[in-house]
Structures are given as C-alpha cells and as structure tokens.
Design a protein around this motif. Structure first.
Motif: not given
Length: 118
Positions: A1-17
């Motif tokens: 079984v593999q679970l590959q997470a992605s999409g993280g990063g640096l964002v300012q408060a109030g922003g979205s990811l």
C-alpha cells in the motif's frame, strides 16, 4: 500500500492550499480516508475524514468551515482543500486509510509540509 501526499507549501495567513493524496495497492473505494497533522513539538492530531463513497465527512473543530475533504474514487485520490489558513495550521499533513470496520488508521502516507506565515 502506498499513500503519496502532495500539495504542501508556504502560504500567507488567510491564503489557501489544496492537498492531494494518491493511493495505490488497496481497494480505495472501500476505505475511509483521513487527513492528520503534526506540528513541531505536538502530537499528531486528526483533521478530517471521509467515508468510502464520500457521503459522510468529519472534521476537527478547529478547521470546520475552513477545510473541505473530498475524494475521487475513479482516481484513487483524496483531497483536502484548506482555506483561510492560520499560522496554527502549520504542520506536516499526513493522509491515512482505514477499513470502514476498523477504529484506527492502518496505512499512512509520508506527509507533506504546510507552513502558514503571519
């Protein structure tokens, strides 16, 4: 079984990811999927989960109204849309899978870092 997470990063408060977690090696459409997070010096905490079909979801109180979990069973992928991010949302985010009959999550991904600056 593999679970590959992605999409993280640096964002300012109030922003979205938007986080994604691609699963393989398990019958995805028969598993609950969840997101957890762990901030530095803190224990891992539950963030959200979604039932096999996507008809039921659950969230920790601190993210209700800001985060949305969803899934695409055709793509074996679970998502976490995070809006109105706060510095306290900074953590490593993990996706996880469990059978609907299980009370604990048995499969875990490697985590993706989310950093929210003030």
């Amino acid at each position: 079984v593999q679970l590959q997470a992605s999409g993280g990063g640096l964002v300012q408060a109030g922003g979205s990811l938007s986080l994604s977690c691609a699963a393989s090696g398990l019958p995805f459409s028969t598993y609950f999927m969840g997101w957890f997070r762990q901030a530095p010096g803190k224990e891992r905490e539950f963030v959200a989960e979604i039932s096999e079909s996507g008809g039921r979801t659950g969230y920790v109180g601190s993210v209700k109204g800001r985060f949305t979990i969803s899934r695409d069973n055709a793509k074996n992928t679970v998502y976490l849309q995070m809006n109105s991010l706060k510095p306290e949302d900074t953590a490593v985010y993990y996706c996880a899978a469990r059978k609907s009959t299980a009370t604990t999550y048995g499969y875990w991904g490697q985590g993706t870092q989310v950093t929210v600056s003030s």
